[in-house]
Design a protein around this motif. Structure first.
Motif, PDB file in Angstrom:
ATOM      1  N   THR A  14      45.235  27.655  38.025  1.00 13.92           N
ATOM      2  CA  THR A  14      44.831  26.988  39.262  1.00 13.92           C
ATOM      3  C   THR A  14      45.860  27.233  40.356  1.00 13.92           C
ATOM      4  O   THR A  14      45.511  27.552  41.493  1.00 13.92           O
ATOM      5  N   ARG A  17      45.474  30.730  41.619  1.00 17.54           N
ATOM      6  CA  ARG A  17      44.267  30.857  42.439  1.00 17.54           C
ATOM      7  C   ARG A  17      44.505  30.263  43.825  1.00 17.54           C
ATOM      8  O   ARG A  17      44.084  30.825  44.842  1.00 17.54           O
ATOM      9  N   ILE A  18      45.206  29.141  43.884  1.00 15.65           N
ATOM     10  CA  ILE A  18      45.524  28.517  45.174  1.00 15.65           C
ATOM     11  C   ILE A  18      46.454  29.430  45.981  1.00 15.65           C
ATOM     12  O   ILE A  18      46.248  29.628  47.187  1.00 15.65           O
ATOM     13  N   GLU A  20      46.805  32.685  45.791  1.00 15.60           N
ATOM     14  CA  GLU A  20      46.032  33.852  46.238  1.00 15.60           C
ATOM     15  C   GLU A  20      45.123  33.472  47.415  1.00 15.60           C
ATOM     16  O   GLU A  20      45.019  34.215  48.397  1.00 15.60           O
ATOM     17  N   ALA A  21      44.498  32.323  47.334  1.00 10.25           N
ATOM     18  CA  ALA A  21      43.646  31.847  48.425  1.00 10.25           C
ATOM     19  C   ALA A  21      44.479  31.591  49.681  1.00 10.25           C
ATOM     20  O   ALA A  21      44.047  31.901  50.799  1.00 10.25           O
ATOM     21  N   ALA A  43      39.897  28.643  47.343  1.00  5.78           N
ATOM     22  CA  ALA A  43      40.327  28.602  45.938  1.00  5.78           C
ATOM     23  C   ALA A  43      39.327  27.853  45.051  1.00  5.78           C
ATOM     24  O   ALA A  43      39.489  27.822  43.828  1.00  5.78           O
TER      25      ALA A  43
END
Length: 187
Positions: A14, A17-18, A20-21, A43
């Motif tokens: 998680t 992903r955050i 990368e977002a 995300a």
């Protein structure tokens, strides 16, 4: 048997992903234009998770724009042509975010300044001559300018360059600055 992720692995996924977002969001909107809600939406998480993982937008921004791992000084000249080719193609999200924000965010400006100074210093160490620092600074600043012209100002002449065209132009440019782009055979 089903392969289940541990709680720590889910948390790390998680967080990744955050991050990368955030890189994509900061790259698209800059430090001031990006929002926690926009990052969370990208995300696909609740906005509270963004803050839970990273504490604040500023802390997340500092991580999102952090340059890639440093090169050793003896790798720098050979890396220049590759850097130029990459900068003329697609920018990594962290680089796009940093460049979009460096003129409006003191944090981004400091990160970029430190990174460029390090690149110029490492390049200068590998160049001959008393003016190595000046030549290294010119190459570093030129690559920054090329990147801005290509990705943010959409200079059309740079958009369609082939790898061969890039090599031809950069080889003569590097020669004029006495920068060796690839190690030659031993003497």
């Amino acid at each position: 048997m089903e392969n289940r992720l541990s709680r720590a692995e889910k948390r790390a996924a998680t967080a990744a992903r955050i991050l990368e977002a955030a890189q994509a969001e900061f790259g698209a909107h800059g430090a001031d234009g990006a929002s926690i809600r926009g990052i969370a939406k990208r995300a696909e998480v609740d906005p509270s998770l963004v803050l839970q993982h990273y504490g604040s937008k500023q802390a997340l921004f500092a991580l999102a724009v952090r340059p890639a791992a440093d090169l050793r000084s003896d790798d720098v000249p050979a890396h220049l042509a590759e850097v130029l080719e990459v900068r003329l193609r697609e920018l990594p999200p962290a680089t796009r975010a940093l460049m979009r924000s460096m003129l409006t965010s003191p944090e981004a400006a400091a990160v970029m300044s430190d990174y460029l100074n390090e690149r110029a210093t490492n390049l200068a160490k590998s160049l001959p001559g008393a003016d190595a620092e000046a030549r290294a600074a010119l190459v570093t600043a030129s690559i920054l300018g090329i990147t801005i012209a290509r990705h943010f100002l959409n200079l059309s002449a740079l958009a369609d360059l082939t790898a061969d065209q890039i090599s031809a132009v950069t080889d003569s440019w590097f020669d004029s600055l006495d920068v060796t782009v690839a190690p030659g055979p031993p003497a």
